[in-house]
Structure formats: C-alpha cells, structure tokens
Design a protein around this motif. Structure first.
Motif, PDB file in Angstrom:
ATOM      1  N   PHE A  73      -7.043  -1.050   3.610  1.00 18.16           N
ATOM      2  CA  PHE A  73      -7.420   0.296   3.178  1.00 18.16           C
ATOM      3  C   PHE A  73      -7.773   1.157   4.387  1.00 18.16           C
ATOM      4  O   PHE A  73      -7.291   2.292   4.527  1.00 18.16           O
ATOM      5  N   TRP A 129      -3.670  -0.209  -3.128  1.00 16.67           N
ATOM      6  CA  TRP A 129      -3.638  -1.284  -2.143  1.00 16.67           C
ATOM      7  C   TRP A 129      -3.699  -2.595  -2.905  1.00 16.67           C
ATOM      8  O   TRP A 129      -4.611  -2.818  -3.713  1.00 16.67           O
ATOM      9  N   MET A 165       0.841  -1.195   0.000  1.00 18.21           N
ATOM     10  CA  MET A 165       0.000   0.000   0.000  1.00 18.21           C
ATOM     11  C   MET A 165       0.875   1.244   0.000  1.00 18.21           C
ATOM     12  O   MET A 165       2.034   1.215   0.430  1.00 18.21           O
TER      13      MET A 165
END
Length: 332
Positions: A310, A117, A69
């Motif tokens: 996330f 992500w 990410m």
C-alpha cells in the motif's frame, strides 16, 4: 496489467520461479490459477493495475507472494465481491473467492475511489521425519517487505534483511548509492556484513557495514534491533533510509544521521525508543516519499506485506529503487 497478453506472461514468470524454488506441480498450478484470476480482475475492473510476483524465506519455509494493486475505482461492497457468483462485469464471478481458497494466506484492502491491494501467499512444503509438512509463518515477529528496481533496471540497488531470534529481531535496510548493478553490489555487501555475525547492536552493525562497503560506491543504511523483552527499539542509520513507529494514535520518526556507509560516517549515534505493544516499525528507502500517510487506521490490522505494498503503491517516487519493510509482533 492492461492487456490480456500480459496474463500469460505473468503465469510463465511464476511457473519459472516455482520450478527454480522446487514448488511441486500442484502448488505451481494453484499459483497459476490465482495469477489468472487476479490479472483478469485487473484488466476488467481496474485502472493502473499492477501484479508483483516475489519469493522469500521465512524460517524453514519458502513462500511465493502475489500482490495485485491498482489505482481504482475500488470495491464498493468488498464482502459481496468475495462471494462466488458475484460479478459486475458479466463473468462467472469466481475470481477473488477462488484466490482466497487456494492461497495459504490471503488479505485484501479496497478503498472506494483509491484502489485495491490484494495479497495471496503460497508456502512450499518441507519434510519432517520423511513426511511432508506445510510450513507456515514464523512466530515472534511478522515481517513484510516490497523491494522494486528503478524503472528500466533489471536489479534493485536496495536490499533488506531480517534475523529473528529469541526475544526479538534484527533488521537492516540498505540503499546503494544511485541505482542499477553497481548499487546492487553495495546493497549486497551490506547484507553480507549483516549475515556474518548476528546479535550485535545497531551501532556496531552500522560500523561493520561501513567497513565492508569501503570498496563499493557506498550506501545509505539503517539498522534496527527489536527487543520484545525490554519493549525497546534500538536504531542507528546513515543516509536516507528513514524509519517510522506507528500505533494508530502516535507516529514517531527514526531519523538516520548524515553520511554514506562505505564513504563517510561520523561517530555512530544509537537511538533507544519505547516499542508499544501493537506498533508497526516501518523502514523506507528514498524511493518512497518521506511524508507518506496510511490515512485509514484500519490498515494497521492487515498483513505487513500488504501494508508495505500500500505504501509503495501510493507513495513511490517512480524514479528510483524503492523498498518498504514493515514488521511488528506476530499474533499468537
């Protein structure tokens, strides 16, 4: 992930984990190649790149999960970026396409201007009747979680557990008071109490955990029972592990009562809430901001682990242990 030397370090950590979990050399090699591709993408293209490497059991399966990410710039044309030969940095352009082919499960979210992500999951084979069988996800409920230690700590003071059963699942998330090794002792004691006897109600489970934690510094604890037959969620909690039920059109909060398991919990109150067919049930420790938002409803369709990453990536407070657990009905 901002220096080429960190790529080798990530590969070594994954190789050690693969060895400890008895992943064979071929599978360990696939994981190493995937790490190499993901890390190089972060270094070449991203700002604030991070790679998480974790392992967990799912039924009879053991899996290693890689989560990449970053904070941007995101991918303007995601489909093009997944194609072999595409590159915006003069490389061979084999990275994401290769990771998708090697992984047993693969998912990606990229939001222009916000970040990307990426989840790559690898399952260890098991033997059935003397023959290797690739173990896959458990049917019933799909579960994803990310649990990180506070900055500077080697262990997390948070813990989580899920016990799937016919007709649903039981869940516990514990946030040991403070952080570091003593908080981890509290979280482990809560999970040990959870494991001693499945099938009790969230109220009974919270009472059991409260008793088990009396010799520790205590913990915030939330317990959930998901009942797919009655389409209900039963919830009980003490402290600040907050739950949310999200459908894309509705967002309901599950608020625990005041108190700390192991120290002081008043008469436990259990909530019973309808469980819509496509709803996500999400639990977060207080290392995550309370008022987080998924922003884009399309995120609801993604793998629960990616959704957890996330939320943690965008809304972690950055100063405490942080856990996000996401669970929903599995797709048949």
């Amino acid at each position: 992930m901002d220096d080429a030397s960190q790529v080798g370090e990530a590969r070594r950590l994954a190789a050690d984990l693969s060895t400890r979990l008895a992943f064979d050399s071929v599978l360990a090699g696939r994981i190493s190649v995937a790490i190499n591709e993901l890390c190089n993408n972060l270094i070449r293209h991203a700002v604030g790149g991070r790679l998480m490497i974790g392992a967990r059991a799912a039924g009879e399966a053991m899996m290693i999960e890689l989560i990449s990410m970053d904070d941007g710039p995101g991918m303007g044309d995601l489909q093009a970026c997944m194609c072999d030969g595409y590159s915006s940095a003069g490389s061979a352009g084999q990275g994401l396409g290769a990771v998708r082919r090697m992984a047993d499960d693969f998912d990606i979210v990229s939001l222009p201007g916000q970040g990307s992500w990426i989840l790559a999951r690898f399952y260890r084979e098991r033997e059935v009747g003397g023959h290797p069988v690739r173990a896959g996800p458990v049917h019933g409920c799909a579960v994803g979680a990310v649990c990180l230690a506070a900055p500077g700590e080697q262990v997390s003071g948070d813990g989580w557990g899920v016990a799937q059963h016919e007709g649903g699942a039981d869940i516990l998330v514990a946030d040991g008071l403070g952080h570091g090794p003593m908080a981890a002792v509290s979280a482990k004691a809560a999970l040990d109490a959870f494991a001693t006897g499945p099938g009790v109600s969230p109220r009974e489970l919270l009472e059991r955990v409260h008793t088990a934690l009396r010799s520790t510094r205590g913990a915030a604890v939330s317990a959930v029972r998901l009942d797919m037959r009655a389409n209900q969620i039963r919830f009980a909690g003490a402290g600040n592990v907050i739950g949310r039920i999200i459908t894309g059109t509705a967002d309901r909060t599950l608020l625990p009562q005041p108190g700390t398991a192991g120290i002081e919990v008043r008469a436990v109150q259990e909530q019973v809430i309808d469980w819509p067919a496509h709803a996500l049930v999400i639990l977060c420790s207080d290392g995550v901001q309370t008022r987080w938002q998924l922003e884009d409803a399309s995120l609801l369709r993604h793998d629960p682990t990616l959704i957890a990453a996330f939320i943690l990536g965008k809304f972690s407070r950055g100063c405490d242990d942080a856990t996000v657990l996401v669970i929903r009905r599995a797709e048949e």
